[in-house]
Design a protein around this motif. Structure first.
Motif, short mmCIF file in Angstrom:
data_model
loop_
_atom_site.label_atom_id
_atom_site.label_comp_id
_atom_site.label_asym_id
_atom_site.label_seq_id
_atom_site.Cartn_x
_atom_site.Cartn_y
_atom_site.Cartn_z
N PHE A 44 1.28 -1.21 0.30
CA PHE A 44 -0.43 0.24 0.15
C PHE A 44 1.02 1.37 -0.24
CE2 PHE A 44 -2.50 -3.47 2.01
CZ PHE A 44 -4.18 -2.85 1.58
N HIS A 45 0.10 2.36 -0.69
CA HIS A 45 0.55 3.79 -0.35
C HIS A 45 0.65 4.22 0.82
CE1 HIS A 45 1.83 4.86 -4.67
NE2 HIS A 45 1.12 4.32 -4.41
N LYS A 46 1.47 3.95 1.97
CA LYS A 46 1.44 4.83 2.82
C LYS A 46 0.81 6.26 2.88
CE LYS A 46 6.43 4.47 4.10
NZ LYS A 46 7.20 5.33 4.65
N SER A 47 0.13 7.15 2.50
CA SER A 47 -1.00 7.80 2.21
C SER A 47 -2.36 6.76 2.53
CB SER A 47 -0.69 8.87 1.35
OG SER A 47 -0.86 8.01 -0.32
N ASP A 48 -2.40 6.15 1.79
CA ASP A 48 -3.87 5.29 2.03
C ASP A 48 -3.69 4.20 3.74
OD1 ASP A 48 -4.73 5.96 -0.59
OD2 ASP A 48 -3.22 3.89 -1.15
N LEU A 49 -2.96 4.76 4.48
CA LEU A 49 -3.22 3.77 5.69
C LEU A 49 -3.18 5.02 6.69
CD1 LEU A 49 -0.34 1.06 5.00
CD2 LEU A 49 -2.62 0.49 4.85
N GLU A 50 -3.89 4.12 8.31
CA GLU A 50 -3.57 4.77 9.40
C GLU A 50 -2.61 4.09 10.10
OE1 GLU A 50 -7.58 7.36 9.72
OE2 GLU A 50 -7.89 5.57 9.90
N VAL A 51 -2.64 4.45 10.97
CA VAL A 51 -1.41 3.95 12.11
C VAL A 51 -2.18 3.94 12.94
CG1 VAL A 51 0.29 5.46 13.04
CG2 VAL A 51 1.19 3.68 13.00
N PHE A 52 -2.31 2.60 13.99
CA PHE A 52 -2.52 2.54 15.38
C PHE A 52 -1.55 2.68 16.31
CE2 PHE A 52 -4.34 -0.08 19.02
CZ PHE A 52 -5.39 0.38 19.06
N LYS A 53 -1.60 3.79 16.94
CA LYS A 53 -0.87 4.04 17.80
C LYS A 53 -2.18 4.73 19.53
CE LYS A 53 3.10 2.63 16.68
NZ LYS A 53 4.02 2.31 16.60
N GLY A 54 -1.26 4.73 20.58
CA GLY A 54 -2.60 5.27 22.13
C GLY A 54 -3.28 4.69 21.76
N GLY A 55 -3.50 3.65 21.54
CA GLY A 55 -5.45 2.98 21.29
C GLY A 55 -6.55 3.90 20.32
N GLN A 56 -5.55 4.51 19.39
CA GLN A 56 -6.10 4.62 18.53
C GLN A 56 -5.81 4.76 16.96
OE1 GLN A 56 -8.31 8.49 18.80
NE2 GLN A 56 -6.79 9.22 19.79
N TYR A 57 -6.30 4.79 15.50
CA TYR A 57 -5.78 5.10 14.10
C TYR A 57 -5.97 6.34 14.14
CZ TYR A 57 -6.73 0.08 13.74
OH TYR A 57 -6.42 -1.03 13.43
N HIS A 58 -4.68 6.75 13.65
CA HIS A 58 -5.05 8.28 13.15
C HIS A 58 -3.54 8.37 11.96
CE1 HIS A 58 -3.48 9.60 17.09
NE2 HIS A 58 -3.06 8.12 17.69
N PRO A 59 -4.16 9.24 11.10
CA PRO A 59 -4.13 9.45 9.77
C PRO A 59 -2.11 9.48 9.06
CG PRO A 59 -5.58 11.02 9.56
CD PRO A 59 -5.48 10.34 11.38
N VAL A 60 -1.52 8.68 8.38
CA VAL A 60 -0.50 8.99 8.31
C VAL A 60 0.12 10.14 6.95
CG1 VAL A 60 -0.55 6.55 9.04
CG2 VAL A 60 -0.71 7.27 6.80
N GLU A 61 -0.78 11.05 6.37
CA GLU A 61 -0.37 11.77 5.60
C GLU A 61 0.57 12.93 6.25
OE1 GLU A 61 -1.61 13.39 1.74
OE2 GLU A 61 -2.52 11.86 2.32
N ASP A 62 1.80 12.59 5.67
CA ASP A 62 2.55 14.38 5.73
C ASP A 62 2.97 13.77 7.44
OD1 ASP A 62 1.74 16.16 3.59
OD2 ASP A 62 0.22 16.53 4.84
N ASN A 63 2.71 12.77 7.68
CA ASN A 63 3.39 11.67 9.21
C ASN A 63 2.87 12.90 10.44
OD1 ASN A 63 4.74 9.96 8.06
ND2 ASN A 63 6.85 11.02 7.64
N THR A 64 2.22 13.97 10.52
CA THR A 64 1.32 14.53 11.43
C THR A 64 0.61 13.47 12.62
OG1 THR A 64 -0.94 14.05 10.55
CG2 THR A 64 0.29 16.05 10.40
N TRP A 65 1.03 12.33 12.55
CA TRP A 65 0.40 11.51 13.04
C TRP A 65 1.47 11.46 14.96
CZ3 TRP A 65 3.25 6.26 14.27
CH2 TRP A 65 4.38 6.37 13.05
N LYS A 66 2.25 10.96 13.92
CA LYS A 66 3.58 11.44 14.85
C LYS A 66 3.71 12.52 16.42
CE LYS A 66 7.20 8.88 11.94
NZ LYS A 66 8.35 9.26 11.01
N GLU A 67 3.09 13.86 15.46
CA GLU A 67 3.77 14.79 16.82
C GLU A 67 1.74 14.55 18.02
OE1 GLU A 67 1.84 18.33 14.12
OE2 GLU A 67 3.92 18.13 13.16
#
Length: 71
Positions: A44-67
């Motif tokens: 998959f393209h990373k922009s088509d996914l959400e990552v699970f951290k801290g008990g919920q899914y976060h969008p990964v567009e522009d890596n804003t989930w890291k903040e």
């Protein structure tokens, strides 16, 4: 950079969930949690996914989930 073992899901239905097994730059390979065949790896393209951290899914567009999760 994504880490092997990150849990992800697609942002559109039907949702596909799995664990990252390989980082290919702007794409990742995951092992599909609910694969109906022996070949459970999907790319998959990373922009088509959400990552699970801290008990919920976060969008990964522009890596804003890291903040959000301090990753």
């Amino acid at each position: 950079m994504w880490l092997k073992g990150d849990r992800v899901k697609t942002i559109t239905e039907p949702y596909i969930t799995g664990i990252v097994v390989e980082d290919l730059g702007n794409k990742v390979v995951i092992e599909d949690d609910h694969s109906e065949t022996d070949d459970c790896r999907l790319e998959f393209h990373k922009s088509d996914l959400e990552v699970f951290k801290g008990g919920q899914y976060h969008p990964v567009e522009d890596n804003t989930w890291k903040e959000i999760i301090g990753y």
